[in-house]
Design a protein around this motif. Structure first.
Motif, PDB file in Angstrom:
ATOM      1  N   ALA A   5       0.829  -1.201   0.000  1.00  0.00           N
ATOM      2  CA  ALA A   5       0.000   0.000   0.000  1.00  0.00           C
ATOM      3  C   ALA A   5       0.866   1.255   0.000  1.00  0.00           C
ATOM      4  O   ALA A   5       0.477   2.291  -0.566  1.00  0.00           O
ATOM      5  N   LEU A   6       2.044   1.152   0.616  1.00  0.00           N
ATOM      6  CA  LEU A   6       2.885   2.331   0.771  1.00  0.00           C
ATOM      7  C   LEU A   6       4.346   1.911   0.842  1.00  0.00           C
ATOM      8  O   LEU A   6       4.696   0.951   1.530  1.00  0.00           O
ATOM      9  N   GLU A   7       5.197   2.645   0.104  1.00  0.00           N
ATOM     10  CA  GLU A   7       6.640   2.412   0.161  1.00  0.00           C
ATOM     11  C   GLU A   7       7.354   3.754   0.210  1.00  0.00           C
ATOM     12  O   GLU A   7       7.070   4.642  -0.601  1.00  0.00           O
ATOM     13  N   LEU A  53       1.841  16.985   0.455  1.00  0.00           N
ATOM     14  CA  LEU A  53       1.601  18.326   0.975  1.00  0.00           C
ATOM     15  C   LEU A  53       2.922  19.069   1.152  1.00  0.00           C
ATOM     16  O   LEU A  53       2.946  20.301   1.210  1.00  0.00           O
ATOM     17  N   ILE A  54       3.999  18.309   1.295  1.00  0.00           N
ATOM     18  CA  ILE A  54       5.340  18.876   1.244  1.00  0.00           C
ATOM     19  C   ILE A  54       6.154  18.035   0.267  1.00  0.00           C
ATOM     20  O   ILE A  54       5.894  16.842   0.104  1.00  0.00           O
ATOM     21  N   ARG A  55       7.105  18.650  -0.389  1.00  0.00           N
ATOM     22  CA  ARG A  55       7.925  17.952  -1.366  1.00  0.00           C
ATOM     23  C   ARG A  55       9.262  17.572  -0.743  1.00  0.00           C
ATOM     24  O   ARG A  55      10.024  18.441  -0.319  1.00  0.00           O
ATOM     25  N   PRO A  56       9.569  16.272  -0.678  1.00  0.00           N
ATOM     26  CA  PRO A  56      10.874  15.854  -0.161  1.00  0.00           C
ATOM     27  C   PRO A  56      12.009  16.401  -1.024  1.00  0.00           C
ATOM     28  O   PRO A  56      11.844  16.631  -2.228  1.00  0.00           O
ATOM     29  N   ASP A  57      13.154  16.591  -0.397  1.00  0.00           N
ATOM     30  CA  ASP A  57      14.342  17.014  -1.142  1.00  0.00           C
ATOM     31  C   ASP A  57      14.886  15.872  -1.987  1.00  0.00           C
ATOM     32  O   ASP A  57      15.484  16.096  -3.047  1.00  0.00           O
ATOM     33  N   SER A  58      14.698  14.654  -1.501  1.00  0.00           N
ATOM     34  CA  SER A  58      15.137  13.476  -2.251  1.00  0.00           C
ATOM     35  C   SER A  58      14.376  12.264  -1.735  1.00  0.00           C
ATOM     36  O   SER A  58      13.674  12.324  -0.730  1.00  0.00           O
ATOM     37  N   GLY A  59      14.521  11.160  -2.455  1.00  0.00           N
ATOM     38  CA  GLY A  59      13.831   9.939  -2.065  1.00  0.00           C
ATOM     39  C   GLY A  59      12.627   9.651  -2.945  1.00  0.00           C
ATOM     40  O   GLY A  59      12.272  10.456  -3.821  1.00  0.00           O
ATOM     41  N   GLU A  60      12.007   8.521  -2.695  1.00  0.00           N
ATOM     42  CA  GLU A  60      10.885   8.057  -3.524  1.00  0.00           C
ATOM     43  C   GLU A  60       9.751   7.573  -2.632  1.00  0.00           C
ATOM     44  O   GLU A  60       9.979   6.869  -1.648  1.00  0.00           O
ATOM     45  N   ILE A  61       8.528   7.973  -2.979  1.00  0.00           N
ATOM     46  CA  ILE A  61       7.328   7.539  -2.262  1.00  0.00           C
ATOM     47  C   ILE A  61       6.345   6.939  -3.258  1.00  0.00           C
ATOM     48  O   ILE A  61       5.991   7.587  -4.242  1.00  0.00           O
ATOM     49  N   THR A  62       5.921   5.716  -3.004  1.00  0.00           N
ATOM     50  CA  THR A  62       4.938   5.042  -3.846  1.00  0.00           C
ATOM     51  C   THR A  62       3.703   4.736  -3.010  1.00  0.00           C
ATOM     52  O   THR A  62       3.816   4.140  -1.934  1.00  0.00           O
ATOM     53  N   VAL A  63       2.550   5.165  -3.489  1.00  0.00           N
ATOM     54  CA  VAL A  63       1.285   4.970  -2.782  1.00  0.00           C
ATOM     55  C   VAL A  63       0.358   4.138  -3.654  1.00  0.00           C
ATOM     56  O   VAL A  63       0.037   4.537  -4.783  1.00  0.00           O
ATOM     57  N   LEU A  64      -0.037   2.975  -3.152  1.00  0.00           N
ATOM     58  CA  LEU A  64      -0.931   2.074  -3.901  1.00  0.00           C
ATOM     59  C   LEU A  64      -0.402   1.823  -5.307  1.00  0.00           C
ATOM     60  O   LEU A  64      -1.147   1.800  -6.280  1.00  0.00           O
ATOM     61  N   GLY A  65       0.902   1.668  -5.397  1.00  0.00           N
ATOM     62  CA  GLY A  65       1.543   1.326  -6.656  1.00  0.00           C
ATOM     63  C   GLY A  65       1.849   2.495  -7.563  1.00  0.00           C
ATOM     64  O   GLY A  65       2.406   2.305  -8.651  1.00  0.00           O
ATOM     65  N   GLU A  66       1.489   3.715  -7.159  1.00  0.00           N
ATOM     66  CA  GLU A  66       1.715   4.888  -7.997  1.00  0.00           C
ATOM     67  C   GLU A  66       2.301   6.026  -7.174  1.00  0.00           C
ATOM     68  O   GLU A  66       2.354   5.962  -5.952  1.00  0.00           O
TER      69      GLU A  66
END
Length: 282
Positions: A5-7, A53-66
């Motif tokens: 669901a979340l990565e 709601l805030i933009r990370p400086d780096s890294g990756e976020i995947t929510v429900l595969g997108e």
């Protein structure tokens, strides 16, 4: 295998005096994850990063595969933030109208059913609600548009035990669908004892652990011993320690302690305290 669901992978965000540092964890579907940490540890910042709601400086976020900023993904996320989210002058009826415009899958009848069940006056302004009623309103909204993932920031904070149990029952019902998942930020560890499958602990913007709750509690314990006994242990067996004038206490991995030594059970709150206030916290 079901998708997660979340990565989060290597998420960093720097503010003036605070930073998220390489935050990473995985929330599988069918799972409730408790996100714990002291005030200011980065729990709310992490949730806001997931919500874009805030933009990370780096890294990756995947929510429900997108990617979380995808509008179709936002439709599938139910959100309860600690500071509410609806204008205090609005009524429950007006909230329903507002969300009917915001969500394609808004279910006004389901929302009305929750409002009636909770005993919320549809026409009363939100500013006149108790904290418990405000929380229930936000949860009703989160559960009324076919959400698959709930992001909850301190949803039971400040509530009396009866209302807290009612909220947890709602979350339990939501999780009867194995495709659903919940990220629950809370400092009330007794709530997490009841509902959480996984525990992620964040401290000063850094994830110190992210593990299945039962595995964490089964493999760890509290050892009370002398300084010499503590020094005799393999350092990898000691997760954190407190050294005092009359002996030592340590959060240890049970498999790293001699079988004839007494190791006491540990709970989530004790783990949190050891990792934040003990020596060699990590």
């Amino acid at each position: 295998m079901r998708e997660n669901a979340l990565e989060l992978h290597g998420v960093c965000k720097k503010y003036g005096g605070f930073a998220l540092r390489n935050v990473g964890f995985t929330l599988p579907r069918g799972t409730v994850m408790g996100l714990i940490g002291e005030n200011g540890a980065g729990k709310t910042t992490t949730i806001k990063a997931v919500l874009d709601l805030i933009r990370p400086d780096s890294g990756e976020i995947t929510v429900l595969g997108e990617h979380g900023s995808n509008p179709s993904v936002r439709e599938k996320i139910g959100v309860v933030l600690e500071d509410g989210g609806f204008p205090s002058t609005m009524s429950a009826a007006q909230v329903s109208t507002l969300l009917g415009r915001a969500y394609k899958n808004w279910n006004a009848e389901q929302f009305a059913s929750y409002i009636e069940k909770f005993g919320i006056d549809r026409e009363k302004a939100i500013r006149d609600y108790s904290k418990g009623m405000k929380t229930k309103l936000n949860i009703a909204a989160a559960l009324s548009h076919d959400a698959e993932l709930l992001l909850l920031d301190e949803p039971t904070s400040g509530l009396d035990p009866v209302v807290r149990d009612e909220v947890l029952d709602l979350l339990y019902d939501f999780m009867q669908d194995e495709n659903h998942a919940i990220l629950l930020s809370s400092h009330i560890t007794s709530d997490l004892d009841k509902i959480a499958d996984e525990i992620t602990f964040i401290h000063k913007g850094e994830v110190l652990l992210s593990e299945p709750r039962d595995e964490l509690l089964d493999t760890c314990g509290i050892l009370r011993c002398t300084a010499d006994q503590l020094d005799a242990l393999d350092p990898s067996a000691v997760r954190a320690k407190r050294v005092g004038a009359f002996g030592c206490e340590a959060l240890v991995r049970r498999d790293g302690v001699p079988a004839n030594w007494s190791v006491n059970p540990v709970n989530i709150e004790q783990i949190m305290l050891f990792l934040t206030r003990g020596e060699d916290a990590r």
